[in-house]
Design an enzyme around this catalytic site. Structure first.
Site, PDB file in Angstrom:
ATOM      1  N   GLY A   8      95.044  42.387  42.258  1.00 41.95           N
ATOM      2  CA  GLY A   8      94.134  41.391  41.688  1.00 41.95           C
ATOM      3  C   GLY A   8      94.750  40.655  40.509  1.00 41.95           C
ATOM      4  O   GLY A   8      94.066  40.270  39.563  1.00 41.95           O
ATOM      5  N   ILE A   9      96.063  40.435  40.566  1.00 45.24           N
ATOM      6  CA  ILE A   9      96.760  39.795  39.428  1.00 45.24           C
ATOM      7  C   ILE A   9      96.319  38.339  39.202  1.00 45.24           C
ATOM      8  O   ILE A   9      96.441  37.817  38.100  1.00 45.24           O
ATOM      9  CB  ILE A   9      98.301  39.865  39.616  1.00 45.24           C
ATOM     10  CG1 ILE A   9      99.025  39.543  38.300  1.00 45.24           C
ATOM     11  CG2 ILE A   9      98.762  38.936  40.745  1.00 45.24           C
ATOM     12  CD1 ILE A   9     100.510  39.799  38.327  1.00 45.24           C
ATOM     13  N   LEU A  85      92.727  46.278  39.966  1.00 47.44           N
ATOM     14  CA  LEU A  85      91.687  45.335  39.536  1.00 47.44           C
ATOM     15  C   LEU A  85      91.077  44.571  40.709  1.00 47.44           C
ATOM     16  O   LEU A  85      90.091  43.861  40.538  1.00 47.44           O
ATOM     17  CB  LEU A  85      92.269  44.302  38.546  1.00 47.44           C
ATOM     18  CG  LEU A  85      93.153  44.821  37.406  1.00 47.44           C
ATOM     19  CD1 LEU A  85      93.603  43.663  36.521  1.00 47.44           C
ATOM     20  CD2 LEU A  85      92.408  45.845  36.563  1.00 47.44           C
ATOM     21  N   ALA A  86      91.667  44.677  41.896  1.00 45.55           N
ATOM     22  CA  ALA A  86      91.227  43.825  43.010  1.00 45.55           C
ATOM     23  C   ALA A  86      89.885  44.271  43.573  1.00 45.55           C
ATOM     24  O   ALA A  86      89.514  45.437  43.484  1.00 45.55           O
ATOM     25  CB  ALA A  86      92.281  43.861  44.118  1.00 45.55           C
ATOM     26  N   GLN A  88      85.906  42.520  45.525  1.00 46.87           N
ATOM     27  CA  GLN A  88      84.872  41.482  45.471  1.00 46.87           C
ATOM     28  C   GLN A  88      84.040  41.773  44.224  1.00 46.87           C
ATOM     29  O   GLN A  88      83.381  42.802  44.143  1.00 46.87           O
ATOM     30  CB  GLN A  88      84.026  41.584  46.756  1.00 46.87           C
ATOM     31  CG  GLN A  88      83.127  40.409  47.044  1.00 46.87           C
ATOM     32  CD  GLN A  88      82.012  40.182  46.062  1.00 46.87           C
ATOM     33  OE1 GLN A  88      82.118  39.289  45.201  1.00 46.87           O
ATOM     34  NE2 GLN A  88      80.946  40.954  46.146  1.00 46.87           N
ATOM     35  N   SER A 130      82.755  49.454  36.449  1.00 44.98           N
ATOM     36  CA  SER A 130      81.822  48.436  35.966  1.00 44.98           C
ATOM     37  C   SER A 130      80.532  49.040  35.435  1.00 44.98           C
ATOM     38  O   SER A 130      80.056  50.070  35.937  1.00 44.98           O
ATOM     39  CB  SER A 130      81.488  47.510  37.146  1.00 44.98           C
ATOM     40  OG  SER A 130      80.336  46.760  36.870  1.00 44.98           O
ATOM     41  N   GLU A 132      77.857  48.005  36.174  1.00 43.70           N
ATOM     42  CA  GLU A 132      76.904  47.951  37.301  1.00 43.70           C
ATOM     43  C   GLU A 132      76.679  49.326  37.914  1.00 43.70           C
ATOM     44  O   GLU A 132      75.707  49.519  38.645  1.00 43.70           O
ATOM     45  CB  GLU A 132      77.393  46.972  38.366  1.00 43.70           C
ATOM     46  CG  GLU A 132      77.094  45.517  38.058  1.00 43.70           C
ATOM     47  CD  GLU A 132      75.598  45.185  38.074  1.00 43.70           C
ATOM     48  OE1 GLU A 132      74.925  45.511  39.062  1.00 43.70           O
ATOM     49  OE2 GLU A 132      75.121  44.611  37.083  1.00 43.70           O
ATOM     50  N   TYR A 154      77.306  46.045  45.138  1.00 47.41           N
ATOM     51  CA  TYR A 154      78.515  46.082  44.306  1.00 47.41           C
ATOM     52  C   TYR A 154      78.510  47.328  43.416  1.00 47.41           C
ATOM     53  O   TYR A 154      79.526  48.027  43.296  1.00 47.41           O
ATOM     54  CB  TYR A 154      78.574  44.804  43.448  1.00 47.41           C
ATOM     55  CG  TYR A 154      79.664  44.826  42.403  1.00 47.41           C
ATOM     56  CD1 TYR A 154      80.966  44.462  42.726  1.00 47.41           C
ATOM     57  CD2 TYR A 154      79.395  45.210  41.095  1.00 47.41           C
ATOM     58  CE1 TYR A 154      81.971  44.486  41.762  1.00 47.41           C
ATOM     59  CE2 TYR A 154      80.385  45.240  40.134  1.00 47.41           C
ATOM     60  CZ  TYR A 154      81.668  44.876  40.467  1.00 47.41           C
ATOM     61  OH  TYR A 154      82.654  44.917  39.511  1.00 47.41           O
ATOM     62  N   HIS A 184      82.908  40.947  30.672  1.00 46.38           N
ATOM     63  CA  HIS A 184      83.940  40.403  29.789  1.00 46.38           C
ATOM     64  C   HIS A 184      84.367  39.050  30.336  1.00 46.38           C
ATOM     65  O   HIS A 184      84.608  38.880  31.521  1.00 46.38           O
ATOM     66  CB  HIS A 184      85.103  41.372  29.615  1.00 46.38           C
ATOM     67  CG  HIS A 184      85.604  41.970  30.885  1.00 46.38           C
ATOM     68  ND1 HIS A 184      84.890  42.872  31.629  1.00 46.38           N
ATOM     69  CD2 HIS A 184      86.761  41.772  31.550  1.00 46.38           C
ATOM     70  CE1 HIS A 184      85.580  43.212  32.688  1.00 46.38           C
ATOM     71  NE2 HIS A 184      86.725  42.548  32.668  1.00 46.38           N
TER      72      HIS A 184
END
Ligand code: G4F
Length: 328
Positions: A8-9, A85-86, A88, A130, A132, A154, A184
């Protein structure tokens, strides 16, 4: 040579983390989706520098469900640190596409852990979790021991990934950690997230390019911090002697109205004159108030959140004003 692999760069956090690690002398490898069209936008300045691109920064095409390619890359690159980090990351969208959200966010993390399990030299690994996962929490502020109670697909996917990281740490001795991040934001935030939607609208309204902004649930309260400061915590998490989970947050929650006030107010606009609501932006279920307790990260990692939400709102609007003035 310290080598990092970032999944997820090309996202907001990935691009800031790549900059931070390059500045620290790392060789940085990033995984990007072949279909990703945002690749260049957030990394353009690094691509354009011949002393960096393909010298210290390398990009590799691999979807997060492409285990074979990821395994091959990990064997070849032999990173010392992996930052996962990748996935949805849009909570609202996860109600429309729950299967692919779980495929990428939940199963994607498990698949990565399984590949790492077989490596002879296992790198340290951090997963971006997260707030979440807390959904509708029973206590406030939320910390690392707050029970998970997700209310979105999610959130459920992130809860799975977070717990799986703990299982691999406890069962297989992984140096694997969760950064349990509260919201963030930054000028690099995707335009469908509420803060960026607000900053862009405030800038456009100020310049006479737009009249109204349509939002969903205005009662939501979030703990908004500044993304470049959060990636500093990611790095510190993997430098610590022992692997652990950390809440990364500012410790202060704001209503959407307060964020609107700060954003519109920074360009002398009254948000109530421009904002309307539409049920189409409401979610079937919602975390109404999230606020994190970053005490563990502050005390253990010597990390500090510095930028407050009102300041963040103003800097995002200022960035969008400048960008629209320069590029339209
Ligand atoms: O900006 P949001 O879409 O962020 P949300 O749902 O809190 O999730 C973000 O933060 C999480 C915690 O770090 C991440 F895990 C996740 O990946 C993502 O980065 O929405 C914030 C709040 C919500 O309560 C939403 O219902 O704003 C409310 N909202 C009201 N109107 C809206 C809108 N959100 C969006 N995206 N668009 C609206 O028009």
């Amino acid at each position: 040579m310290r080598k990092a692999l970032i999944t997820g760069i090309s996202g907001q956090d990935g691009s800031y983390l790549a900059e931070l690690l390059l500045a620290k002398g790392y060789e940085v490898h990033g995984l990007v989706r072949r279909s990703s069209n945002t690749v260049r936008a957030r990394l353009d300045h690094l691509f354009g520098d011949p002393t960096i691109y393909n010298q210290k920064l390398f990009l590799h095409y691999a979807d997060i469900d492409d285990t074979t390619t990821i395994r091959r890359l990990l064997i070849r690159i032999q990173p010392t640190e992996v930052y996962h980090l990748a996935g949805q990351s849009h909570v609202g969208a996860s109600f429309e596409i729950p299967e692919s959200t779980c495929e990428f966010t939940a199963m994607g993390t498990l698949r990565l852990l399984e590949v790492l399990r077989d490596l002879p030299e296992r790198p340290r690994m951090m997963q971006i979790s997260s707030s979440e996962i807390f959904g509708r929490p029973s206590d406030a502020p939320q910390d690392e021991s707050t029970p998970m109670n997700p209310v979105s697909p999610y959130g459920v996917a992130k809860a799975f990934a977070t717990q799986m990281v703990r299982v691999y740490r406890d069962s297989f001795g992984f140096f694997a950690c969760n950064a349990i991040c509260f919201n963030h934001e930054s000028p690099r935030r995707g335009e469908s997230f509420v803060t960026r939607k607000i900053s862009l609208a405030a800038a456009r309204i100020k310049l006479g390019l737009q009249k109204t902004l349509t939002l969903g649930n205005l009662d939501a309260q979030r703990d908004w911090g500044y993304a470049p400061e959060y990636v500093e915590a990611f790095w510190k998490i993997l430098q610590h002697d022992t692997p652990d989970d950390y809440v990364i947050a500012t410790g202060k929650s704001h209503t959407l109205g307060e964020f609107l006030e700060a954003a519109f107010g920074s360009v002398d606009l009254e948000w109530r004159d421009h904002v309307q609501t539409d049920p189409k932006y409401m979610r079937p279920a919602e975390s109404h108030r999230l606020v994190g307790n970053p005490k563990h990260a502050i005390e253990t990692l010597d990390w500090q959140p510095r930028t407050k939400a009102p300041e963040l709102a103003a800097l995002m609007v200022e960035h969008d004003l400048q960008a629209i003035r320069s590029h339209g």
